[in-house]
Enzyme design. Structure first.
Site, PDB file in Angstrom:
ATOM      1  N   ASP A  83       0.864  -1.185   0.000  1.00 48.56           N
ATOM      2  CA  ASP A  83       0.000   0.000   0.000  1.00 48.56           C
ATOM      3  C   ASP A  83       0.902   1.238   0.000  1.00 48.56           C
ATOM      4  O   ASP A  83       1.656   1.454   0.959  1.00 48.56           O
ATOM      5  CB  ASP A  83      -0.866  -0.045   1.274  1.00 48.56           C
ATOM      6  CG  ASP A  83      -1.829   1.126   1.361  1.00 48.56           C
ATOM      7  OD1 ASP A  83      -1.652   2.116   0.623  1.00 48.56           O
ATOM      8  OD2 ASP A  83      -2.754   1.050   2.199  1.00 48.56           O
TER       9      ASP A  83
ATOM     10  N   TYR B  29     -10.290  14.371  -4.644  1.00 47.71           N
ATOM     11  CA  TYR B  29      -9.472  13.821  -5.742  1.00 47.71           C
ATOM     12  C   TYR B  29      -8.734  14.955  -6.460  1.00 47.71           C
ATOM     13  O   TYR B  29      -7.537  14.865  -6.724  1.00 47.71           O
ATOM     14  CB  TYR B  29     -10.397  13.068  -6.711  1.00 47.71           C
ATOM     15  CG  TYR B  29      -9.694  12.350  -7.841  1.00 47.71           C
ATOM     16  CD1 TYR B  29      -9.125  11.091  -7.651  1.00 47.71           C
ATOM     17  CD2 TYR B  29      -9.616  12.910  -9.115  1.00 47.71           C
ATOM     18  CE1 TYR B  29      -8.497  10.424  -8.698  1.00 47.71           C
ATOM     19  CE2 TYR B  29      -8.990  12.258 -10.167  1.00 47.71           C
ATOM     20  CZ  TYR B  29      -8.433  11.011  -9.957  1.00 47.71           C
ATOM     21  OH  TYR B  29      -7.811  10.344 -10.999  1.00 47.71           O
TER      22      TYR B  29
HETATM   23  P1  NAP Z   1      -7.718   1.369 -11.503  1.00 50.58           P
HETATM   24  O1  NAP Z   1      -8.142   0.713 -12.766  1.00 50.58           O
HETATM   25  O2  NAP Z   1      -8.691   1.523 -10.389  1.00 50.58           O
HETATM   26  O3  NAP Z   1      -6.384   0.630 -10.971  1.00 50.58           O
HETATM   27  C1  NAP Z   1      -5.760   1.119  -9.839  1.00 50.58           C
HETATM   28  C2  NAP Z   1      -4.509   0.349  -9.546  1.00 50.58           C
HETATM   29  O4  NAP Z   1      -3.884   0.945  -8.393  1.00 50.58           O
HETATM   30  C3  NAP Z   1      -4.745  -1.099  -9.194  1.00 50.58           C
HETATM   31  O5  NAP Z   1      -3.679  -1.885  -9.693  1.00 50.58           O
HETATM   32  C4  NAP Z   1      -4.740  -1.104  -7.658  1.00 50.58           C
HETATM   33  O6  NAP Z   1      -4.326  -2.340  -7.086  1.00 50.58           O
HETATM   34  C5  NAP Z   1      -3.709  -0.030  -7.398  1.00 50.58           C
HETATM   35  N1  NAP Z   1      -3.865   0.608  -6.083  1.00 50.58           N
HETATM   36  C6  NAP Z   1      -4.962   1.184  -5.542  1.00 50.58           C
HETATM   37  N2  NAP Z   1      -4.696   1.663  -4.324  1.00 50.58           N
HETATM   38  C7  NAP Z   1      -3.399   1.376  -4.072  1.00 50.58           C
HETATM   39  C8  NAP Z   1      -2.545   1.589  -2.977  1.00 50.58           C
HETATM   40  N3  NAP Z   1      -2.964   2.216  -1.872  1.00 50.58           N
HETATM   41  N4  NAP Z   1      -1.260   1.147  -3.048  1.00 50.58           N
HETATM   42  C9  NAP Z   1      -0.812   0.515  -4.162  1.00 50.58           C
HETATM   43  N5  NAP Z   1      -1.581   0.288  -5.240  1.00 50.58           N
HETATM   44  C10 NAP Z   1      -2.858   0.710  -5.194  1.00 50.58           C
HETATM   45  O7  NAP Z   1      -7.213   2.876 -11.798  1.00 50.58           O
HETATM   46  P2  NAP Z   1      -6.683   3.545 -13.172  1.00 50.58           P
HETATM   47  O8  NAP Z   1      -7.840   4.138 -13.862  1.00 50.58           O
HETATM   48  O9  NAP Z   1      -5.776   2.613 -13.866  1.00 50.58           O
HETATM   49  O10 NAP Z   1      -5.857   4.761 -12.537  1.00 50.58           O
HETATM   50  C11 NAP Z   1      -4.443   4.728 -12.395  1.00 50.58           C
HETATM   51  C12 NAP Z   1      -3.961   6.135 -12.099  1.00 50.58           C
HETATM   52  O11 NAP Z   1      -4.331   7.009 -13.157  1.00 50.58           O
HETATM   53  C13 NAP Z   1      -4.568   6.745 -10.826  1.00 50.58           C
HETATM   54  O12 NAP Z   1      -3.595   7.532 -10.175  1.00 50.58           O
HETATM   55  C14 NAP Z   1      -5.681   7.623 -11.365  1.00 50.58           C
HETATM   56  O13 NAP Z   1      -5.982   8.676 -10.490  1.00 50.58           O
HETATM   57  C15 NAP Z   1      -5.062   8.110 -12.650  1.00 50.58           C
HETATM   58  N6  NAP Z   1      -6.009   8.577 -13.647  1.00 50.58           N
HETATM   59  C16 NAP Z   1      -6.989   7.761 -14.138  1.00 50.58           C
HETATM   60  C17 NAP Z   1      -7.858   8.254 -15.113  1.00 50.58           C
HETATM   61  C18 NAP Z   1      -8.943   7.414 -15.722  1.00 50.58           C
HETATM   62  O14 NAP Z   1      -9.763   7.992 -16.462  1.00 50.58           O
HETATM   63  N7  NAP Z   1      -9.003   6.125 -15.496  1.00 50.58           N
HETATM   64  C19 NAP Z   1      -7.722   9.575 -15.566  1.00 50.58           C
HETATM   65  C20 NAP Z   1      -6.717  10.371 -15.044  1.00 50.58           C
HETATM   66  C21 NAP Z   1      -5.859   9.857 -14.084  1.00 50.58           C
HETATM   67  P3  NAP Z   1      -5.311  -3.644  -7.053  1.00 50.58           P
HETATM   68  O15 NAP Z   1      -5.453  -4.085  -8.477  1.00 50.58           O
HETATM   69  O16 NAP Z   1      -4.579  -4.604  -6.215  1.00 50.58           O
HETATM   70  O17 NAP Z   1      -6.609  -3.161  -6.461  1.00 50.58           O
END
Ligand code: NAP
Length: 264
Positions: A65, A168
């Site tokens: 984490d 956020y």
């Molecule tokens: P996601 O599909 O929800 O995946 C999140 C990943 O982060 C998962 O592998 C999860 O692990 C891991 N995670 C969550 N909490 C954690 C913690 N406390 N310590 C270590 N790992 C942790 O999210 P995503 O959409 O790929 O987003 C990835 C990043 O891009 C984030 O920072 C998000 O804010 C950013 N982002 C996303 C978007 C979008 O539209 N999706 C847009 C802009 C920015 P588990 O698989 O084990 O749960």
């Protein structure tokens, strides 16, 4: 001492699923071995490792984490154990608020959770990795891609006001400043720091609001009228990580379909 005979090693936080997985695969393609950090979904992390191997890389999965200091230390230690050094840190792990709530109502619990995972975690992981990287540079350790680098995944939420997820937005705005701070501090060591700022990307995080974004895309909310994909972010991180921007640091790379453009 140059260490150019072995593959460089990247630590990618939150790499089991979504954007982090896309980054891990593209980095493997670019020549990196990957430490795949995840929070709890071991099956997804194992799948990512298989895809990294298909892409020509090696790796290991490490549960941890990013909000917990001891876990951050272990993550770095596992990276050094695998590769002898850390050549790239990608701060990608992040969470959305469990419930989207108006800023006049939203509570402190959600705020603390979002700040811990999305800002404090990457801030102190970057501090930890930066100290190690400075030592490496001081010992003359580098990789085929040169000195180590740091990339942080923020969001268009760093500057876009969404009043139903202020926690956020505030965390992502803080991360943008974090990039500038570490870029300014580490340049003298030849360690360059970048922010990659995604727009709306198709992952589990956005699955619950798919219809809303389908509609916005159809209405032209950003000029490139499609969803972004994890690969779009992965390719941007890979470009930075190959060292293709040698006279840049603290730079923001918008991977958002042009969302940041103001049009009239
Ligand atoms: P996601 O599909 O929800 O995946 C999140 C990943 O982060 C998962 O592998 C999860 O692990 C891991 N995670 C969550 N909490 C954690 C913690 N406390 N310590 C270590 N790992 C942790 O999210 P995503 O959409 O790929 O987003 C990835 C990043 O891009 C984030 O920072 C998000 O804010 C950013 N982002 C996303 C978007 C979008 O539209 N999706 C847009 C802009 C920015 P588990 O698989 O084990 O749960």
């Amino acid at each position: 001492m140059s260490n150019e005979s072995k593959r460089p090693v990247a630590l990618v936080t939150g790499a089991g699923r979504g954007i982090g997985r896309g980054i891990a695969i593209e980095l493997a393609r670019a020549g990196y071995d990957i430490v795949i950090n995840y929070a709890g979904n071991a099956a997804a992390a194992d799948e990512c490792l298989a895809l990294v191997r298909e892409a020509g890389g090696e790796g290991r999965t490490v549960r941890g984490d990013v909000a917990v200091a001891a876990d951050r230390e272990r993550l770095l230690a596992e990276t050094i154990a695998m590769g002898g050094q850390i050549d790239l840190l990608v701060n990608n792990a992040g969470v959305a608020p469990k419930v989207r709530a108006d800023i006049l109502e939203a509570g402190e619990e959600s705020f603390d959770y979002l700040i811990d995972v999305n800002l404090k975690g990457p801030y102190f992981l970057t501090q930890l990795a930066a100290r190690q990287m400075i030592n490496q540079v001081g010992s003359g350790l580098s990789s085929i891609f040169g000195a180590p680098r740091i990339v942080t995944i923020t969001s268009i939420s760093a500057y876009t006001a969404s009043t139903n997820r202020g926690d956020y937005c505030v965390a992502k705005a803080g991360l943008a400043m974090m990039t500038r701070l570490f870029a300014a501090r580490l340049a003298e060591h030849g360690i360059f720091v970048f922010e990659v700022r995604p727009g709306v990307i198709a992952t589990d995080m956005t699955a619950g609001v798919q219809e809303k974004y389908d509609r916005l895309i159809a209405e032209g909310a950003w000029p490139i009228r499609r969803w972004g994909h994890p690969e779009d972010i992965g390719r941007a991180v890979a470009a930075i990580s190959r060292g293709d921007l040698p006279f840049a640091t603290g730079e923001v790379i918008n991977i958002d379909g042009g969302f940041h453009l103001r049009t009239l």
